[in-house]
Structure formats: C-alpha cells, structure tokens
Design a protein around this motif. Structure first.
Motif, PDB file in Angstrom:
ATOM      1  N   LEU A  98       0.832  -1.216   0.000  1.00  0.00           N
ATOM      2  CA  LEU A  98       0.000   0.000   0.000  1.00  0.00           C
ATOM      3  C   LEU A  98       0.857   1.252   0.000  1.00  0.00           C
ATOM      4  CD1 LEU A  98      -2.839  -0.586   2.642  1.00  0.00           C
ATOM      5  CD2 LEU A  98      -3.090  -0.443   0.167  1.00  0.00           C
ATOM      6  N   SER A  99       0.460   2.246  -0.781  1.00  0.00           N
ATOM      7  CA  SER A  99       1.195   3.517  -0.782  1.00  0.00           C
ATOM      8  C   SER A  99       0.911   4.246   0.536  1.00  0.00           C
ATOM      9  CB  SER A  99       0.740   4.372  -1.963  1.00  0.00           C
ATOM     10  OG  SER A  99      -0.609   4.725  -1.770  1.00  0.00           O
ATOM     11  N   LEU A 100       1.743   5.235   0.860  1.00  0.00           N
ATOM     12  CA  LEU A 100       1.572   5.954   2.131  1.00  0.00           C
ATOM     13  C   LEU A 100       0.194   6.622   2.241  1.00  0.00           C
ATOM     14  CD1 LEU A 100       5.185   7.314   2.614  1.00  0.00           C
ATOM     15  CD2 LEU A 100       3.932   5.911   4.247  1.00  0.00           C
ATOM     16  N   PRO A 101      -0.318   7.267   1.192  1.00  0.00           N
ATOM     17  CA  PRO A 101      -1.647   7.866   1.340  1.00  0.00           C
ATOM     18  C   PRO A 101      -2.733   6.819   1.628  1.00  0.00           C
ATOM     19  CG  PRO A 101      -0.551   8.702  -0.637  1.00  0.00           C
ATOM     20  CD  PRO A 101       0.314   7.623  -0.091  1.00  0.00           C
ATOM     21  N   HIS A 135       4.915 -10.427   2.547  1.00  0.00           N
ATOM     22  CA  HIS A 135       6.197 -11.119   2.434  1.00  0.00           C
ATOM     23  C   HIS A 135       7.300 -10.115   2.748  1.00  0.00           C
ATOM     24  CE1 HIS A 135       5.571  -8.958  -1.246  1.00  0.00           C
ATOM     25  NE2 HIS A 135       6.888  -8.878  -1.329  1.00  0.00           N
ATOM     26  N   ARG A 136       6.922  -8.872   3.057  1.00  0.00           N
ATOM     27  CA  ARG A 136       7.929  -7.828   3.245  1.00  0.00           C
ATOM     28  C   ARG A 136       8.286  -7.650   4.716  1.00  0.00           C
ATOM     29  NH1 ARG A 136       6.937  -3.040  -0.968  1.00  0.00           N
ATOM     30  NH2 ARG A 136       9.078  -2.692  -0.364  1.00  0.00           N
ATOM     31  N   ASP A 137       9.451  -7.014   4.953  1.00  0.00           N
ATOM     32  CA  ASP A 137       9.898  -6.734   6.304  1.00  0.00           C
ATOM     33  C   ASP A 137       9.342  -5.360   6.689  1.00  0.00           C
ATOM     34  OD1 ASP A 137      11.262  -6.079   8.580  1.00  0.00           O
ATOM     35  OD2 ASP A 137      13.221  -6.776   7.868  1.00  0.00           O
ATOM     36  N   LEU A 138       8.160  -5.367   7.328  1.00  0.00           N
ATOM     37  CA  LEU A 138       7.478  -4.094   7.595  1.00  0.00           C
ATOM     38  C   LEU A 138       8.257  -3.234   8.588  1.00  0.00           C
ATOM     39  CD1 LEU A 138       3.667  -4.956   7.769  1.00  0.00           C
ATOM     40  CD2 LEU A 138       4.982  -4.086   5.847  1.00  0.00           C
ATOM     41  N   ALA A 139       8.935  -3.859   9.554  1.00  0.00           N
ATOM     42  CA  ALA A 139       9.703  -3.068  10.532  1.00  0.00           C
ATOM     43  C   ALA A 139      10.796  -2.284   9.795  1.00  0.00           C
ATOM     44  CB  ALA A 139      10.313  -3.991  11.579  1.00  0.00           C
ATOM     45  N   GLU A 144      12.645   2.831   7.154  1.00  0.00           N
ATOM     46  CA  GLU A 144      12.970   3.535   5.904  1.00  0.00           C
ATOM     47  C   GLU A 144      11.940   4.610   5.550  1.00  0.00           C
ATOM     48  OE1 GLU A 144      13.127   0.195   3.305  1.00  0.00           O
ATOM     49  OE2 GLU A 144      15.226  -0.260   3.759  1.00  0.00           O
ATOM     50  N   GLY A 145      10.847   4.669   6.322  1.00  0.00           N
ATOM     51  CA  GLY A 145       9.826   5.697   6.095  1.00  0.00           C
ATOM     52  C   GLY A 145       8.831   5.353   4.996  1.00  0.00           C
ATOM     53  N   THR A 146       8.771   4.078   4.598  1.00  0.00           N
ATOM     54  CA  THR A 146       7.809   3.717   3.543  1.00  0.00           C
ATOM     55  C   THR A 146       6.570   3.017   4.111  1.00  0.00           C
ATOM     56  OG1 THR A 146       9.071   1.710   3.152  1.00  0.00           O
ATOM     57  CG2 THR A 146       9.490   3.556   1.664  1.00  0.00           C
ATOM     58  N   PHE A 147       6.564   2.745   5.418  1.00  0.00           N
ATOM     59  CA  PHE A 147       5.356   2.194   6.039  1.00  0.00           C
ATOM     60  C   PHE A 147       5.105   2.947   7.339  1.00  0.00           C
ATOM     61  CE2 PHE A 147       2.373  -0.843   7.823  1.00  0.00           C
ATOM     62  CZ  PHE A 147       1.697  -1.282   6.689  1.00  0.00           C
ATOM     63  N   ARG A 148       3.857   3.379   7.539  1.00  0.00           N
ATOM     64  CA  ARG A 148       3.518   4.185   8.723  1.00  0.00           C
ATOM     65  C   ARG A 148       3.688   3.373   9.995  1.00  0.00           C
ATOM     66  NH1 ARG A 148      -0.598   8.601   7.892  1.00  0.00           N
ATOM     67  NH2 ARG A 148      -0.619   8.465  10.167  1.00  0.00           N
ATOM     68  N   GLU A 149       4.357   3.976  10.976  1.00  0.00           N
ATOM     69  CA  GLU A 149       4.600   3.274  12.230  1.00  0.00           C
ATOM     70  C   GLU A 149       3.280   2.991  12.963  1.00  0.00           C
ATOM     71  OE1 GLU A 149       6.909   5.386  15.184  1.00  0.00           O
ATOM     72  OE2 GLU A 149       7.949   3.508  15.659  1.00  0.00           O
ATOM     73  N   ASP A 150       2.357   3.981  12.942  1.00  0.00           N
ATOM     74  CA  ASP A 150       1.087   3.777  13.670  1.00  0.00           C
ATOM     75  C   ASP A 150       0.286   2.622  13.063  1.00  0.00           C
ATOM     76  OD1 ASP A 150       0.689   5.324  11.426  1.00  0.00           O
ATOM     77  OD2 ASP A 150      -0.173   7.041  12.472  1.00  0.00           O
TER      78      ASP A 150
END
Ligand code: ATP
Length: 301
Positions: A98-101, A135-139, A144-150
C-alpha cells in the motif's frame, strides 16, 4: 505446520488483529481462512483484498463502496470490501504494497471502525476482524519511512511467520500426497504413488513458489504419469535437476529471500517471465511489480 495451526487455533476465537508473514505461495491466505473458520465470525464472510492491486484513485470506492450515481459509471450502489466483510474478517493480503496515502486511509478505518461510501453523507459502522499478510519486512519499511509506524503497530498485534516450504522439508511429502489425492478425487481415479526417485527429488528441490508450486507440480505429474506410479521423468524439469540446498545458508530477510527466489525462477526459465510467473504461482503483473521493486535483472548477465 503444526505450530502454526496451534497459534491459529489459539488466536481464532479472539478479536485481535493477526499479521501473517511468509513468502509467496507459502499458505498465508490459507492460514487466514483457517483462523476465520475457527472463529465465531465463521458464518459471515472472509473478504480477501489484494492490497497490491488497489489503486490510489479507486481506493475509496473499492474499499468503502459508493452510492448509485456517485460518479460516472457508478450505475448501482456498491458495498465495497469493508462493508462486505461486516460481521466477518477482512484479509489484507500484501499489505506492505500500500502507498503511504492509502495506508493513512486504512489506518482510519481500523481506528474508527466506520466508513463513508463515496457520494454518501453518512458514516457506516462496521464490526470487522482484520488479518493482514505480507512477504515484506514491515519493521524495516517503517525505519525507511515507507510504512507508517502507527499502522504497523495496529496490524502487528499477533504475528505469525509461515516458514518457506524448503525450511519444512517434513511437510513436502505429506502435502504432495494430499495434492495427488485431490487430483485422484477430482478425476475419480486411483491416487498415483511417488516412486522413491521422484519423492527424493521433491525433498531435494528448493520450492521457490512454495506450496502453490508443489500443488501445480502434483497436478502436472498426475496428468503426465503413464501408470499408477509417478516417476522422476513425470516431474517438471526444474525438479528433475534439483540439487540439495547448501547447508549453513545464513538467515535472510524476507525481501532478500524473495529477490533470490524470483531471480532463480527467472534463471531456470531462461528469463521467460510468463514461465517464471507460472512457476512462482503469481500472475505476470505481480511478478513485474516485484521485479521492479526489488531491482532484479531480467536479462542474462
Ligand atoms: N498446508 C497446506 N495444505 C494444503 N494446501 C495448502 C497448504 N498451504 C498452502 N496450500 C495451498 O497452496 C496454495 C497457495 O496458498 P496461499 O494462497 O494461502 O498462499 P499465500 O502465501 O497467501 O500466497 P500469496 O502470497 O502469493 O498470496 C493454495 O492453493 C493453498 O490452498
């Protein structure tokens, strides 16, 4: 597989969000369906959403639905995935795509548990259990700023990792026999048996497409075998020449494993993307997206 099953049975009756990690074809959706079927939501639907296929422009209508006439082409009302899953489970497959928006919009639904369809003025409350998979490393993506921490913390409540098939060699033959039995039942024929050489090849192979690739291989072997026994020559070519994986392979992150898996599938198919996507059990668009994201070479070097 047994430990995954026991985690799935433990979390099933709870309402908590579950994150399932694993390579493509490893069985993440199957685990999600098992959790749903074991939960008291089983009589309501499980709605799978392929997050990699959601577009920025259509997200709201696809997820939240729309009223009739909300925009050109909205000839009738649509519920959208979220309301379709009301009372049941929403399975967010490939949530890391998913994109950031769009992540921000998804977060709002998870927090507020209500949606406003496009063209509607009212918010609709929903009762949903969320299960996500990637399958991705979300942490790492958060760092890297490509997945929202919240959103990461909202989704990462109970985390279960589905090991790739090559790391659970004990499952290969029982699964192979299960798929052969399914083929036999489908055609109302006796189940074919694996010869010793064929069984050894199955165990030796590294299964880049995981359980989905194994299911496809058994379907093909069932059709090609001349008699009741599946010989080595009845197996797909890549299995006949399989060599054991070297011992002591260092632990790799999921995206690196995925990069290697795709590169290996391309190499084995002589860089034919159509064949490689079949081998991996994903469609060619998905393969192309992954090739681009992981910066994988698609030519002979
Ligand atoms: N333990 C299992 N027993 C029987 N079939 C299985 C098992 N695990 C996976 N499968 C089958 O393998 C195929 C792939 O599984 P599934 O779609 O759940 O994988 P996935 O990890 O969600 O893949 P993707 O990441 O590509 O969406 C399906 O046809 C599923 O039914």
């Amino acid at each position: 597989m047994i430990s995954i099953k026991s985690i799935a049975s433990t979390v099933a009756p709870r309402q908590c969000t579950v994150m399932i990690l694993g390579e493509t074809g490893a069985g993440k959706e199957m685990v999600a369906r098992y959790i749903h079927a074991e939960s008291d939501r089983r009589d309501a639907p499980l709605i799978p959403v392929d997050c990699s296929a959601l577009s920025d422009t259509l997200f709201e209508s696809q997820m939240f639905g729309h009223v009739q006439g909300a925009f050109t082409g909205a000839v009738r009302e649509s519920l959208g995935f979220v309301r379709a899953a009301d009372g049941g489970t929403l399975f967010l497959d490939e949530v890391g795509e998913l994109s950031l928006p769009l992540q921000a919009k998804l977060l709002r639904v998870i927090q507020e548990r209500c949606v406003t369809p496009v063209g509607d003025t009212r918010a609709h409350e929903v009762d949903i259990r969320f299960i996500a998979a990637t399958h991705r490393d979300l942490a790492k993506m958060v760092r890297e700023g490509t997945f929202r921490e919240d959103l990461f913390f909202r989704l990462n409540v109970v985390v279960t990792t589905l090991p790739p098939l090559r790391e659970r060699a004990e499952d290969i033959l029982p699964l192979a026999n299960h798929f052969l039995q399914k083929q036999a039942d489908l055609y109302d024929e006796p189940a074919r048996r694996l010869s010793d050489a064929a069984a050894a090849a199955l165990v030796r192979y590294s299964w880049p497409g995981n359980v989905r690739e194994l299911a496809n291989a058994m379907e093909s072997a069932h059709v090609l075998a001349q008699g009741d026994v599946i010989e080595l020559a009845d197996l797909p070519m890549q299995l006949q020449s399989a060599r054991p994986t070297p011992a002591g392979t260092p632990e790799l992150c999921l995206s690196e494993l995925e990069r290697r898996t795709i590169a290996e599938a391309l190499r084995r198919t002589d860089y034919c993307k159509a064949k490689a996507s079949r081998m991996l059990g994903i469609n060619i668009q998905r393969l192309n997206r992954r090739i681009e994201r992981l910066n994988i070479s698609t030519r002979h070097s």
